[in-house]
Design a protein around this motif. Structure first.
Motif, PDB file in Angstrom:
ATOM      1  N   GLN A   1     -30.069 -65.420  32.634  1.00 17.62           N
ATOM      2  CA  GLN A   1     -29.777 -63.986  32.688  1.00 17.62           C
ATOM      3  C   GLN A   1     -28.589 -63.593  31.816  1.00 17.62           C
ATOM      4  O   GLN A   1     -28.462 -62.439  31.413  1.00 17.62           O
ATOM      5  CB  GLN A   1     -29.548 -63.527  34.136  1.00 17.62           C
ATOM      6  N   GLU A   2     -27.708 -64.546  31.501  1.00 16.17           N
ATOM      7  CA  GLU A   2     -26.588 -64.263  30.610  1.00 16.17           C
ATOM      8  C   GLU A   2     -26.965 -64.465  29.137  1.00 16.17           C
ATOM      9  O   GLU A   2     -26.356 -63.867  28.253  1.00 16.17           O
ATOM     10  CB  GLU A   2     -25.402 -65.159  30.968  1.00 16.17           C
ATOM     11  N   HIS A   3     -27.955 -65.305  28.897  1.00 18.61           N
ATOM     12  CA  HIS A   3     -28.369 -65.615  27.534  1.00 18.61           C
ATOM     13  C   HIS A   3     -29.443 -64.651  27.023  1.00 18.61           C
ATOM     14  O   HIS A   3     -29.477 -64.317  25.835  1.00 18.61           O
ATOM     15  CB  HIS A   3     -28.911 -67.053  27.480  1.00 18.61           C
ATOM     16  N   ALA A   4     -30.305 -64.176  27.914  1.00 21.04           N
ATOM     17  CA  ALA A   4     -31.462 -63.376  27.527  1.00 21.04           C
ATOM     18  C   ALA A   4     -31.069 -61.963  27.106  1.00 21.04           C
ATOM     19  O   ALA A   4     -29.955 -61.498  27.359  1.00 21.04           O
ATOM     20  CB  ALA A   4     -32.456 -63.319  28.683  1.00 21.04           C
ATOM     21  N   LEU A   5     -32.006 -61.278  26.453  1.00 15.43           N
ATOM     22  CA  LEU A   5     -31.828 -59.887  26.031  1.00 15.43           C
ATOM     23  C   LEU A   5     -33.067 -59.099  26.444  1.00 15.43           C
ATOM     24  O   LEU A   5     -34.187 -59.584  26.334  1.00 15.43           O
ATOM     25  CB  LEU A   5     -31.630 -59.798  24.516  1.00 15.43           C
TER      26      LEU A   5
END
Length: 277
Positions: free
Chosen positions: A158-162
């Motif tokens: 969730q921190e890496h995705a866009l």
């Protein structure tokens, strides 16, 4: 004989009574305004939103970003793909090619934007071609990690995705990975995908996977998908290479079809035109 008939009649009555559906209780005014999947919506909205520069639409051939006549080929591909996934209850769809340069990453991006205009569908796009930046380069996105880092637990998804809009999430590679074959074939990848489906509940997961004949990266992973599209480049990919790649792909997963990319055609080549066609 009378006893048998009585038993049959009794069984029919019991079956009919079980099939009677009780009418649902009317919703209160408060319940009408509560989304039924509120938890899932919060999870999706927590993913940072992607920002795509308008100038990239023509430069990177992102013709599906805004829709319209230019997006028609990808919209047709989207619809044909969805028909097969719904019929066969498939959710994981891979895009691959015999060699690099067939336009599979560009197609993956455009297919994602086309699916994004289906507001009732949720799509996650994962770039598993980890030897290069691929989708990140096409979409002109920068960051620190790759999908290998997510799988290995170095950074939460969730921190890496866009997120694009409300119903499309991209998992990109901002750096190359030296040993993608081992990662893609690991148990951690299977557990990551299972967790992704449990948490985000996507309707479709698109995978941009490595070319089949360039390495063994895809061969260990494609058994984890439901089906795959094979992309070939018109006037570039030979029939022999398509044939070999299709046979290799069929040994690993269901072949949804072959997409001939980079075709050249003139307006009106497909018959009568009307509207925006």
């Amino acid at each position: 004989m009378d006893r048998l008939q009585q038993a049959i009649q009794k069984a029919r009555k019991e079956r009919d009574s079980r099939q009677q559906v009780q009418p649902p209780l009317p919703l209160t005014e408060e319940q009408r305004h509560i989304p039924q999947d509120n938890v899932d919506e919060d999870i999706w909205q927590a993913v940072p939103e992607i920002k795509i520069e308008p100038r990239l639409i023509s430069r990177k051939r992102l013709m599906s970003l805004r829709g319209g006549a230019d997006a028609t080929p990808y919209d047709m591909l989207r619809t044909k793909m969805l028909q097969q996934t719904l019929t066969n209850d498939w959710h994981r769809v891979a895009l691959t090619s015999p060699y690099s340069g067939c336009g599979k990453s560009t197609s993956a991006a455009n297919l994602a934007f086309s699916l994004g205009r289906q507001e009732d569908l949720r799509t996650i796009v994962i770039d598993f071609d980890m030897r290069r930046r691929g989708l990140a380069e096409i979409l002109k996105q920068t960051g620190e990690y790759s999908m290998a880092d997510v799988i290995q637990g170095h950074v939460p998804f969730q921190e890496h995705a866009l997120r694009h809009g409300n119903n499309v999430i991209f998992g990109l590679n901002f750096s190359s990975t030296p040993n993608p074959a081992e990662i893609l074939q690991s148990r951690r990848t299977i557990e990551f995908l299972e967790g992704l489906e449990t948490e985000y509940k996507p309707d479709i997961i698109l995978f941009d996977t490595p070319p089949l004949m360039a390495s063994d990266d895809s061969h260990g992973f494609l058994r984890n998908v439901d089906c795959a599209l094979l992309l070939a480049a018109a006037e570039e990919t030979s029939i022999d290479h398509i044939d070999v790649a299709e046979r290799q792909l069929a040994e690993l997963t269901n072949v949804m079809g072959i997409v001939l990319n980079k075709c050249r055609y003139i307006s009106g080549a497909f018959g009568n035109e009307y509207g925006s066609y």
